[in-house]
Design an enzyme around this catalytic site. Structure first.
Site, PDB file in Angstrom:
ATOM      1  N   HIS A 123     -33.686  25.860  -0.066  1.00  0.00           N
ATOM      2  CA  HIS A 123     -35.117  25.771   0.018  1.00  0.00           C
ATOM      3  C   HIS A 123     -35.786  24.430   0.294  1.00  0.00           C
ATOM      4  CE1 HIS A 123     -39.372  25.790  -1.823  1.00  0.00           C
ATOM      5  NE2 HIS A 123     -39.227  26.923  -1.077  1.00  0.00           N
TER       6      HIS A 123
ATOM      7  N   ILE B 228     -37.892  22.531  -1.219  1.00  0.00           N
ATOM      8  CA  ILE B 228     -37.925  21.587  -2.115  1.00  0.00           C
ATOM      9  C   ILE B 228     -36.595  20.985  -2.639  1.00  0.00           C
ATOM     10  CG2 ILE B 228     -37.913  23.203  -3.871  1.00  0.00           C
ATOM     11  CD1 ILE B 228     -39.887  21.689  -5.575  1.00  0.00           C
ATOM     12  N   LYS B 229     -35.377  21.535  -2.532  1.00  0.00           N
ATOM     13  CA  LYS B 229     -34.288  21.240  -2.891  1.00  0.00           C
ATOM     14  C   LYS B 229     -33.729  20.018  -2.234  1.00  0.00           C
ATOM     15  CE  LYS B 229     -34.754  24.544  -5.467  1.00  0.00           C
ATOM     16  NZ  LYS B 229     -34.936  25.903  -5.319  1.00  0.00           N
ATOM     17  N   ASN B 230     -32.707  19.260  -2.734  1.00  0.00           N
ATOM     18  CA  ASN B 230     -32.344  17.909  -2.194  1.00  0.00           C
ATOM     19  C   ASN B 230     -31.687  18.253  -1.026  1.00  0.00           C
ATOM     20  OD1 ASN B 230     -32.824  17.304  -4.832  1.00  0.00           O
ATOM     21  ND2 ASN B 230     -31.203  15.985  -5.284  1.00  0.00           N
ATOM     22  N   VAL B 231     -31.076  19.246  -0.456  1.00  0.00           N
ATOM     23  CA  VAL B 231     -30.650  19.415   0.884  1.00  0.00           C
ATOM     24  C   VAL B 231     -31.365  20.623   1.397  1.00  0.00           C
ATOM     25  CG1 VAL B 231     -28.934  19.814   2.465  1.00  0.00           C
ATOM     26  CG2 VAL B 231     -28.541  18.167   0.546  1.00  0.00           C
TER      27      VAL B 231
END
Ligand SMILES: *Cc1c(COP(=O)(O)O)cnc(C)c1O
Length: 386
Positions: free
Chosen positions: A180, A182-185
Site C-alpha cells: 500500500h 504508505i508502506k516502505n515499498v
C-alpha cells in the site's frame, strides 16, 4: 512565511520508477503479466522464501489465506486488537472468531507468553504482527505453534526490510506483506504472500483469479491460456503490471531506503526523548534489524497536559501530517456493538492495547525527508506541548 505541508508519508518513487510505469503502459500489456512474475521472483529472492504470490492488497491476501487454510465457523484465530482492522474484518467475514491478544507495552508486539493462555482446542491460526518495522520474537511463537499444532501467519505489512536473527522476515514461514502507498515499498495498492508451503501458494494463486487452474503469463496468447478451467470459484484479487513494475526499482534500492529511514528515526528519537510526556516506542531486545516503517510516539496527557487527538489537530494547523497506527480494533464501532453477541466475552486483559491505542501518534517519516524536516516536527511538538 508558511512552510509547505509536510505529509505523514510520501512514496520513495524516483524518475526511473516513473519511466518504468510509462514503459509498461506503452507495451500494450498493463494488467497481470511479466512484471508480476518479476516482482514475485525479486521478493522470493529478497525474503529467501520459496514462493511469492502478488495480490491486489495484503487484505485480499489475508482473505485468501484464511480460505485456503479452511478457517471458518467454529474456528478461533488469535491476533492483536492493535492492528489494522482489515485482519479482524477478514476473520469475521469468513465466519471465524477473532481472539484478541494483548501486546508488549513498549514495542506494541505480542509474544508467546501473551498468546499461550488464549489457546483453546478451537484455535486454528495465530496471526502475530511485526509492528512499525520491528520484528516479533519469532522463535517462541513458532515453538508454540509446533507444540499445539497451530499454523502461524506473520502479518508482515510493516516488515519488508526487517530482519530477525540475521534473516529477512519472510524467510521463516508464511508472511503477508503490504505494498500500500504508505508502506516502505509500494505499488500504490498491493500485497504479496510469501511461503514455503507450495500447496498454499498454489491455492492462493488460483483463488486470486476466478479459481482458474493456470495463472502464468503466456507470451504466445498474451495472457492466460484460453483453455484454462475453473477448479473452484475464486475472486479477482490480482495486481496489474502497471502497479507491480513500480516496486521493482524500490526493491533494488531497499537497503538505502531503510538506511535513510533509520537515520531520520534516530534523529527523531534523540530529540523527542527530551520532551516530557512524549515517549517513542521501545525497541525490542531480541536480535533484529528494524526497517523503521513508522515513527510512533506516545502522548501522556497526565504529564504533558495535552491529549493525543489535540496534538494531531494542532500539528495539522502547523502544516504537519500525523496518524494513528492503530486504534484498537475491539474499540471500533462494529466490534463494540457486535462482538459479545457474536463471539462471547472479549479478552479482559488488553490493558497495554487500550492505553497505547489512546496515546499513540505516528509522525512524518519517509526517505525523502530532510533532517530539517525532523527538526521542524520536533519543534512543533515541543511548542504544542509547551
Ligand atoms: C497496511 C496493513 C495491512 C493491510 O494492507 P493492505 O495492503 O492495505 O490491504 C494489514 N496489516 C497491517 C498491520 C497493516 O499496516
Amino acid at each position: 512565511m508558511t512552510q509547505p505541508f509536510l505529509p505523514l508519508c510520501r512514496p520513495a518513487v524516483d524518475d526511473k520508477d516513473i519511466q518504468s510505469v510509462v514503459e509498461v503502459l506503452k507495451s500494450g500489456w498493463i494488467t497481470t503479466g511479466p512484471k508480476n512474475a518479476q516482482l514475485e521472483q525479486q521478493i522470493t529472492d529478497y525474503t529467501k522464501s520459496d514462493h511469492a504470490v502478488a495480490l491486489s492488497s495484503a487484505t485480499a491476501g489475508m482473505h485468501l489465506v484464511l480460505l485456503a487454510l479452511g478457517i471458518g465457523p467454529g474456528d478461533e484465530v488469535i491476533t492483536p486488537s492493535l492492528t489494522w482492522v482489515s485482519t479482524i474484518n477478514m476473520i469475521t467475514l469468513v465466519g471465524a472468531k477473532p481472539v484478541f491478544v494483548d501486546v508488549d507495552p513498549e514495542t506494541l508486539m505480542t509474544n508467546a507468553e501473551l498468546i499461550e493462555p488464549l489457546i483453546t482446542d478451537k484455535t486454528k491460526l495465530i496471526i502475530p504482527v511485526h509492528y512499525a518495522g520491528g520484528s516479533l520474537d519469532l522463535d517462541p511463537i513458532y515453538a508454540l505453534g509446533e507444540r499445539y499444532n497451530i499454523t502461524i501467519v506473520e502479518d508482515a505489512a510493516h516488515a519488508l526490510g526487517t530482519q530477525y536473527k540475521g534473516q529477512p522476515i519472510g524467510q521463516r514461514g508464511t508472511c503477508l506483506f503490504s505494498l500500500h502507498a504508505i508502506k516502505n515499498v509500494t505499488t500504490a495498492e498491493g500485497g504479496i504472500l510469501t511461503t514455503h508451503n507450495a500447496e498454499l501458494a498454489e491455492k492462493v494463486r488460483r483463488l486470486k483469479f476466478h479459481g482458474l487452474g493456470v495463472d502464468a503469463f503466456d507470451r504466445e496468447t498474451q495472457g492466460r491460456s484460453p483453455q484454462a478451467e475453473v477448479i473452484e470459484p475464486g475472486f479477482k484479487y490480482n495486481m496489474p503490471d502497471i502497479c507491480a513494475v513500480l516496486a521493482l526499482g524500490q526493491l533494488e534500492r531497499i537497503e538505502s531506503i531503510t538506511a535513510k529511514r533509520t537515520a531520520l528515526a534516530m534523529a527523531y528519537r534523540n530529540s523527542l526523548s527530551q520532551i516530557a510526556g512524549i515517549r517513542p516506542l521501545g525497541i525490542a531486545e531480541h536480535d533484529h534489524k528494524h526497517c523503521w516503517h513508522l515513527l510512533i510516539i506516545r502522548v501522556d496527557e497526565n504529564v504533558c497536559g495535552k491529549n493525543r487527538d489535540d496534538l494531531i489537530a494542532e500539528l495539522k494547523e502547523k502544516g504537519i501530517g500525523a496518524g494513528i497506527h492503530f486504534k484498537a480494533c475491539h474499540t471500533q464501532k462494529y466490534y463494540r456493538d457486535n462482538y459479545a453477541e457474536k463471539f462471547g466475552a472479549i479478552n479482559p486483559n488488553l490493558e497495554n492495547t487500550e492505553r497505547n491505542s489512546s496515546q499513540i501518534c505516528s509522525l512524518p517519516l519517509f526517505p525523502d525527508m530532510t533532517m530539517e524536516d525532523v527538526e521542524r516536527v520536533v519543534n512543533a511538538v515541543s511548542e504544542i506541548i509547551g
